[in-house]
Write an enzyme that holds these catalytic residues in place. Structure first.
Site, mmCIF file in Angstrom:
data_model
loop_
_atom_site.group_PDB
_atom_site.id
_atom_site.type_symbol
_atom_site.label_atom_id
_atom_site.label_comp_id
_atom_site.label_asym_id
_atom_site.label_seq_id
_atom_site.Cartn_x
_atom_site.Cartn_y
_atom_site.Cartn_z
ATOM 1 C CG ASN B 387 -2.025 1.063 1.038
ATOM 2 O OD1 ASN B 387 -1.801 1.882 0.292
ATOM 3 N ND2 ASN B 387 -3.050 0.762 1.785
ATOM 4 C CG ASP B 388 1.625 3.212 3.574
ATOM 5 O OD1 ASP B 388 0.527 3.695 3.180
ATOM 6 O OD2 ASP B 388 1.845 2.982 4.945
ATOM 7 C CB VAL B 389 5.842 0.661 -0.874
ATOM 8 C CG1 VAL B 389 6.557 0.175 0.448
ATOM 9 C CG2 VAL B 389 5.146 -0.587 -1.078
#
Lengths: 104, 463
Positions: B387-389
């Site tokens: 997700n964040d990456v």
């Protein structure tokens, strides 16, 4: 305490050179090996076992023996656990797909 | 035996020297994938040599007790290390590391318990090693409990930073009192150790799961340093060299990890994620779902598919299925690559280990720098449990907590397929603009099951 004592200046040399060595050894490592390497360095400081053995070996009172015993248990666990885990992780790094992966 | 007496001390010293060299060569070998497997064996030989040589130390007592202790520690750790699942590896490293820190602290405790007056220098080194080792011990135990899911809440005391500061000062104060008041007052020594253990636990408690790898690495460096310091106390070169080498290497590794996450170490320790502020930059639009059948078709007839695995894939134990799907696509003539973010999984390199376990050869796995340019030429970027990456906000939105973190440019691919359990946010708790892009489709469900359905559908399309 056991004939292995080292002079203060030599100790300082060891400290500085060892610190540089540690830095250099890690400096150019691909990200893929960060976790195994952390685990490997975790194993290496398991050499604390040697210190724990020396301390327990010179323990006299029951209190010293108990703490020394704990130190040896913890040190041995650090070394043994660190080795097994690192070895398992590095075992995954097979070149190419030769073995086709052993399923767990 | 008496004839051999003059040779014993040089033999022990020689063994320690060889062990230290083997440790360094082993670590060096472990920093390349080609030689890594040999590296741990070299270090292992060094350890065995140093341990056996220590039994020869003149005037060593309590040998029976020692053998029992070694057997207990070795058997427990060997068994737990052999049986732990690959996904749970990070917390095992944490706990073994904590034990090393505990051992270093215990060595100092015995030195103080002897009741003899130590010189200020020796007492100072012992106390410093004890402090660092004890913090690494209790901190690693908390880290273990958190990653193992024994302790889910990150608790944060009111005025956490103030409590940390006061407790640190108290601990250091007690340490100074122990050093200056040699031979040490037992009550003072006990208070010093209790305070140090408490400090490690309190500092670690509020740290969130995503930052844990960096903290484990930091404690690894701490333990190394503690071992090195106790090595100086004992005048033992094996401990001195191995400890300090690990302390320095661990510090650098910690910095590399923190940099990969774009989270300065001070932020990780003192500013928990989530309270760091920042907004989601007004992400608008809606997420569009697609079926496993559509996903199978898009990938089966693509030229190039780049798979971006994240921790969600590991949690679902889907890595074997994902590799099965990748092989199927390759048979159909699709070029498949895996793109790994430096902090994918729980630790840098953890995802590589998980993929390797599933049998993915490492020449199909690419680092961020090597693959980021290729997303623009890929037909499909398949994001599985990450997700964040892959959040483009890290590139564009200055107010985002993850702004500046290097990300995988999955959004540059022609089509983006995101496999995700539900509509929630990532670790950092921020919305992901990628999910709302026009070329993004969501494939909801657990990774294991969704990928299995894709595989079934790809099979029906075989020419």
């Amino acid at each position: 305490m056991d004939g292995l004592a080292i002079s203060g200046l030599a100790a300082l040399y060891i400290f500085v050179l060892a610190a540089f060595t540690g830095y250099e050894v890690i400096a150019r490592v691909p990200v893929i090996l960060h976790t195994p390497l952390m685990s490997g360095s975790n194993f290496v400081h398991g050499v604390v076992l040697v210190g724990a053995m020396i301390v327990l070996g010179h323990a006299v009172t029951p209190l010293e023996q108990v703490i020394g015993f704990i130190a040896v248990v913890l040190g041995a666990a650090n070394a043994a656990g660190g080795y097994v885990v690192t070895e398992r992780m590095l075992g995954m790094f097979k070149p190419k797909s030769a073995g086709n992966g052993d399923q767990s | 035996m008496s004839g051999l007496q003059p040779f014993i001390v040089p033999a022990i010293q020689g063994s320690y020297f060889i062990a230290a060299v083997l440790f360094i060569l082993g670590l060096k070998a472990m920093s390349s994938p080609v030689t890594a497997r040999g590296g741990i064996v070299w270090a292992g030989v060094g350890m065995l040599l140093a341990t056996l040589a220590t039994f020869l130390t003149p005037g060593l007592h309590n040998i029976g007790l020692m053998l029992v202790a070694i057997a207990v520690g070795t058997v427990l750790a060997w068994w737990s290390g052999k049986t732990v699942k690959m996904t749970d590896m990070p917390q095992m490293i944490a706990i073994y590391n904590g034990m090393g820190g505990g051992a270093a602290a215990a060595i100092a405790a015995v030195e103080f318990a002897r009741g003899e007056a130590l010189s200020p220098l020796v007492a100072g080194l012992a106390a410093l090693g004890a402090l660092i080792g004890a913090v690494a011990f209790s901190g690693s135990c908390v880290a273990y409990a958190k990653l193992q899911g024994l302790m889910n809440k990150t608790f944060r005391l009111p005025a956490q930073n103030a409590v940390n500061a006061v407790l640190s000062l108290v601990t250091v104060g007690l340490g100074v009192a122990v050093v200056l008041g040699q031979p040490a007052d037992p009550t003072l020594v006990v208070a010093f150790f209790v305070a140090a253990l408490l400090l490690g636990a309190i500092v670690t408690l509020p740290i969130g799961g995503a930052d844990m790898p960096v903290v484990i690495s930091l404690f690894n460096a701490f333990t190394g340093l503690a071992v090195g310091l106790e090595g100086f106390v004992l005048g033992n070169p094996a401990l001195m060299i191995a400890g300090i080498v690990v302390g320095a290497a661990g510090t650098l590794l910690t910095q590399l990890m923190a940099r990969a996450m774009n989270r300065p170490l001070s932020n990780i320790l003192f500013v928990p994620m989530g309270t760091a502020g920042g907004d989601d930059g007004g992400v608008t639009g809606s997420m569009r779902a697609l079926t496993p059948l559509d996903a199978a078709a898009v990938m089966r007839y693509a030229q190039k598919v780049i798979i971006v695995p994240g921790y969600g894939m590991a949690v679902a134990h889907a890595q074997h299925k994902v590799w099965e799907m990748a092989m199927l696509l390759e048979e159909a003539g699709v070029e498949v690559k895996f793109a790994i973010h430096p902090v994918a999984g729980r630790m840098p390199g953890h995802m590589n280990v998980l993929l390797a376990e599933a049998g993915v050869p490492y020449d199909k796995i690419f680092d961020l720098e090597d693959i980021n340019a290729e997303f623009a030429t890929a037909d499909v970027a398949l994001v599985i449990g990450a997700n964040d990456v892959v959040n483009p906000a890290a590139r564009t939105n200055k107010s985002s907590p993850i702004y500046g973190m290097p990300i995988l440019n999955a959004d540059y691919a022609q089509n983006v397929i995101v496999v995700k359990r539900g509509q929630g946010t990532g670790y950092s708790g921020i919305e992901n603009a990628l999910f709302y892009n026009d070329n993004t489709r969501m494939l909801y469900g657990s990774a294991q099951q969704v990928v299995a359905e894709v595989i079934a559908n790809v099979k029906t399309m075989q020419a």
